[in-house]
Design a protein around this motif. Structure first.
Motif, PDB file in Angstrom:
ATOM      1  N   ASN A   1       0.685  -1.253  -0.070  1.00  0.00           N
ATOM      2  CA  ASN A   1      -0.119   0.016  -0.042  1.00  0.00           C
ATOM      3  C   ASN A   1       0.900   1.396   0.136  1.00  0.00           C
ATOM      4  O   ASN A   1       1.990   1.499   0.903  1.00  0.00           O
ATOM      5  CB  ASN A   1      -0.993   0.048   1.196  1.00  0.00           C
ATOM      6  CG  ASN A   1      -1.994   1.140   1.165  1.00  0.00           C
ATOM      7  OD1 ASN A   1      -1.708   2.054   0.509  1.00  0.00           O
ATOM      8  ND2 ASN A   1      -2.742   0.828   2.096  1.00  0.00           N
TER       9      ASN A   1
ATOM     10  N   TYR B   1       0.096   4.207   0.523  1.00  0.00           N
ATOM     11  CA  TYR B   1      -0.246   5.091   1.347  1.00  0.00           C
ATOM     12  C   TYR B   1      -0.098   4.725   3.083  1.00  0.00           C
ATOM     13  O   TYR B   1      -0.579   5.454   3.775  1.00  0.00           O
ATOM     14  CB  TYR B   1      -1.662   5.577   1.159  1.00  0.00           C
ATOM     15  CG  TYR B   1      -2.056   6.094  -0.241  1.00  0.00           C
ATOM     16  CD1 TYR B   1      -1.650   7.479  -0.494  1.00  0.00           C
ATOM     17  CD2 TYR B   1      -2.841   5.327  -0.992  1.00  0.00           C
ATOM     18  CE1 TYR B   1      -1.600   7.754  -1.697  1.00  0.00           C
ATOM     19  CE2 TYR B   1      -3.040   5.553  -2.322  1.00  0.00           C
ATOM     20  CZ  TYR B   1      -2.561   7.081  -2.792  1.00  0.00           C
ATOM     21  OH  TYR B   1      -2.746   7.379  -3.964  1.00  0.00           O
TER      22      TYR B   1
ATOM     23  N   ILE C   1       1.645   7.036   5.247  1.00  0.00           N
ATOM     24  CA  ILE C   1       0.965   8.480   5.511  1.00  0.00           C
ATOM     25  C   ILE C   1      -0.250   8.211   6.629  1.00  0.00           C
ATOM     26  O   ILE C   1      -0.319   8.888   7.487  1.00  0.00           O
ATOM     27  CB  ILE C   1       0.271   8.981   4.331  1.00  0.00           C
ATOM     28  CG1 ILE C   1       1.386   9.679   3.509  1.00  0.00           C
ATOM     29  CG2 ILE C   1      -0.847  10.056   4.651  1.00  0.00           C
ATOM     30  CD1 ILE C   1       0.809   9.948   1.900  1.00  0.00           C
TER      31      ILE C   1
END
Length: 151
Positions: free
Chosen positions: A78, A80, A83
C-alpha cells in the motif's frame, strides 16, 4: 407547692438528652459509612484495572489475528501506509493530550469542590455560633424580664 424550676430543668435536660442522642446516632451512622468507603474505593479501583487489562487483551488478540491474516495474503504494498501510520499516530497523540487536559480539569474541579465544602463547613460553624449567641441573648433577656415580674 411544686418546684417549677426543678421540673423546668428536668424538662430541659430531657430535651437536650434527646437532641444529643439523635446527634450521636447521626454521627455514628456517618462514621460507619466512612469506615467502608476505602473498601469501596479499592473495589472500584480493582474493577477498573480489570476492565483496562481486559480491553488491552481484547485489542492485542484482535490485532494479532488481523496481522496474521494480513501476512498470509499476497497483495501489493500500500503506497499510503506510511501516511496512514503518521496520521494515526498524530490522532492518537492528540487524543492522549485531550484526555490529559480533561483529567487535569476534572482534578481541578474536584479540588475546587473540596475547597467549597471547607468554606461551607466554616459557614455552618459561623451560622451555628451566631444562632447560639442569639439564643443565649434571648434567654438572658427573657430571664431578666421574668425576674422583673416575679419581684
Amino acid at each position: 407547692m411544686v418546684d417549677t424550676s426543678k421540673s423546668a430543668r428536668e424538662e430541659t435536660t430531657s430535651r437536650t438528652d434527646v437532641i444529643d442522642a439523635v446527634k450521636d446516632n447521626y454521627i455514628r451512622t456517618v462514621d460507619e459509612i466512612a469506615k467502608v468507603q476505602p473498601q469501596y474505593l479499592q473495589s472500584i479501583s480493582n474493577l477498573q484495572l480489570d476492565y483496562i487489562q481486559t480491553t488491552k487483551n481484547l485489542i492485542q488478540t484482535a490485532f494479532s489475528a488481523q496481522k496474521q491474516v494480513a501476512s498470509n495474503v499476497n497483495a501489493p504494498a500500500n503506497p499510503y501506509a506510511d501516511i496512514f501510520v503518521k496520521q494515526a499516530n498524530e490522532m492518537t497523540n492528540n487524543a492522549i493530550r485531550a484526555v490529559g487536559i480533561n483529567n487535569q480539569l476534572t482534578i481541578n474541579a474536584l479540588d475546587a469542590a473540596r475547597e467549597n465544602l471547607k468554606i461551607y463547613n466554616r459557614s455552618i460553624d459561623a451560622v451555628s455560633d451566631f444562632g447560639t449567641n442569639v439564643a443565649k441573648a434571648w434567654a438572658a433577656f427573657y430571664t431578666q424580664s421574668q425576674q422583673q415580674f416575679t419581684r
